[in-house]
Design a protein around this motif. Structure first.
Motif, PDB file in Angstrom:
ATOM      1  N   GLU A 132      -0.817  11.024  -8.093  1.00 28.10           N
ATOM      2  CA  GLU A 132      -2.259  11.026  -8.339  1.00 28.10           C
ATOM      3  C   GLU A 132      -3.015  10.134  -7.797  1.00 28.10           C
ATOM      4  O   GLU A 132      -4.164  10.523  -7.386  1.00 28.10           O
ATOM      5  N   THR A 133      -2.679   8.858  -7.664  1.00 30.15           N
ATOM      6  CA  THR A 133      -3.464   7.770  -7.137  1.00 30.15           C
ATOM      7  C   THR A 133      -3.812   8.385  -5.516  1.00 30.15           C
ATOM      8  O   THR A 133      -4.989   8.282  -4.909  1.00 30.15           O
ATOM      9  N   THR A 134      -2.693   8.693  -4.573  1.00 33.31           N
ATOM     10  CA  THR A 134      -2.965   9.165  -3.588  1.00 33.31           C
ATOM     11  C   THR A 134      -3.747  10.240  -3.221  1.00 33.31           C
ATOM     12  O   THR A 134      -4.391  10.520  -2.433  1.00 33.31           O
ATOM     13  N   ALA A 135      -3.860  11.518  -4.155  1.00 32.50           N
ATOM     14  CA  ALA A 135      -4.374  12.235  -4.002  1.00 32.50           C
ATOM     15  C   ALA A 135      -6.159  12.069  -4.270  1.00 32.50           C
ATOM     16  O   ALA A 135      -6.839  12.337  -3.609  1.00 32.50           O
ATOM     17  N   THR A 165       0.898   1.750  -5.531  1.00 32.18           N
ATOM     18  CA  THR A 165      -0.330   2.460  -6.264  1.00 32.18           C
ATOM     19  C   THR A 165      -1.473   1.585  -6.450  1.00 32.18           C
ATOM     20  O   THR A 165      -2.457   1.977  -6.488  1.00 32.18           O
ATOM     21  N   GLN A 166      -1.080   0.428  -6.746  1.00 28.36           N
ATOM     22  CA  GLN A 166      -2.125  -0.591  -6.801  1.00 28.36           C
ATOM     23  C   GLN A 166      -3.006  -0.920  -5.699  1.00 28.36           C
ATOM     24  O   GLN A 166      -4.071  -1.089  -5.847  1.00 28.36           O
ATOM     25  N   VAL A 167      -2.231  -1.100  -4.684  1.00 26.64           N
ATOM     26  CA  VAL A 167      -2.701  -1.235  -3.028  1.00 26.64           C
ATOM     27  C   VAL A 167      -3.741  -0.159  -2.956  1.00 26.64           C
ATOM     28  O   VAL A 167      -4.881  -0.506  -2.681  1.00 26.64           O
ATOM     29  N   GLU A 168      -3.275   1.219  -3.081  1.00 27.66           N
ATOM     30  CA  GLU A 168      -4.455   2.209  -3.035  1.00 27.66           C
ATOM     31  C   GLU A 168      -5.491   2.320  -3.745  1.00 27.66           C
ATOM     32  O   GLU A 168      -6.890   2.481  -3.525  1.00 27.66           O
ATOM     33  N   ARG A 169      -5.126   2.106  -5.131  1.00 27.99           N
ATOM     34  CA  ARG A 169      -6.364   1.938  -6.114  1.00 27.99           C
ATOM     35  C   ARG A 169      -7.227   0.656  -5.921  1.00 27.99           C
ATOM     36  O   ARG A 169      -8.542   1.135  -5.893  1.00 27.99           O
TER      37      ARG A 169
END
Length: 154
Positions: free
Chosen positions: A98-101, A62-66
């Motif tokens: 939510e983050t990937t969306a 999640t943090q990687v994507e953010r």
């Protein structure tokens, strides 16, 4: 013990961005599938001496994507692997979804993969890096899940 056959490569559009985003989504789904249905205590229990656990992997991704796609700063990467006591499987998976969306909306807005990415390198480099990072941790999740309950495949 569940021994399901792994899903084959994803169907994607023909364009480069469609292929890269399609493989990233495929890997994201694999990570989520490994964490779903695991009892809470086992999902956060380290499966290896380094302390790696299923929820920590999802929280980290999640943090990687953010960071890479949405521009959020990360002050301590090691901390991203450790779920807080008040975080649950449901809350960590919801944050990842939510983050990937949000990340997918960002990717969809890109018309030129050669343009500078949100952090460094090109957008193409960023997508390739996220595929590499997510695939690496999907493999870790495969092993952790098998150690927990013998489940393999998707």
């Amino acid at each position: 013990m569940s021994r399901e056959r792994d899903a084959g490569p994803p169907s994607t559009g023909v364009g480069e961005k469609d292929v890269l985003a399609g493989f990233l989504d495929y890997l994201r789904a694999a990570v989520v599938a490994k964490a779903e249905g695991v009892p809470e205590d086992l999902a956060r229990t380290p499966g290896v001496p380094s302390g790696t656990n299923l929820l920590g992997l999802v929280k980290h991704l999640t943090q990687v994507e953010r960071h890479w796609l949405l521009g959020h700063p990360v002050t301590g990467w090691k901390a991203t692997f450790h779920p807080a006591p008040d975080e649950t499987t449901a809350s960590i998976l919801a944050a990842y979804r939510e983050t990937t969306a949000e990340a997918n909306a960002e990717i969809a807005s890109w018309d030129d993969l050669a343009a500078k990415g949100p952090r460094r390198g090109s957008r193409r480099w960023t997508l390739t890096h996220l595929i590499e990072e997510t695939a690496r941790h999907a493999g870790h999740a495969d092993i952790l899940r098998e150690l927990i309950d013998g489940a393999t495949g998707r």
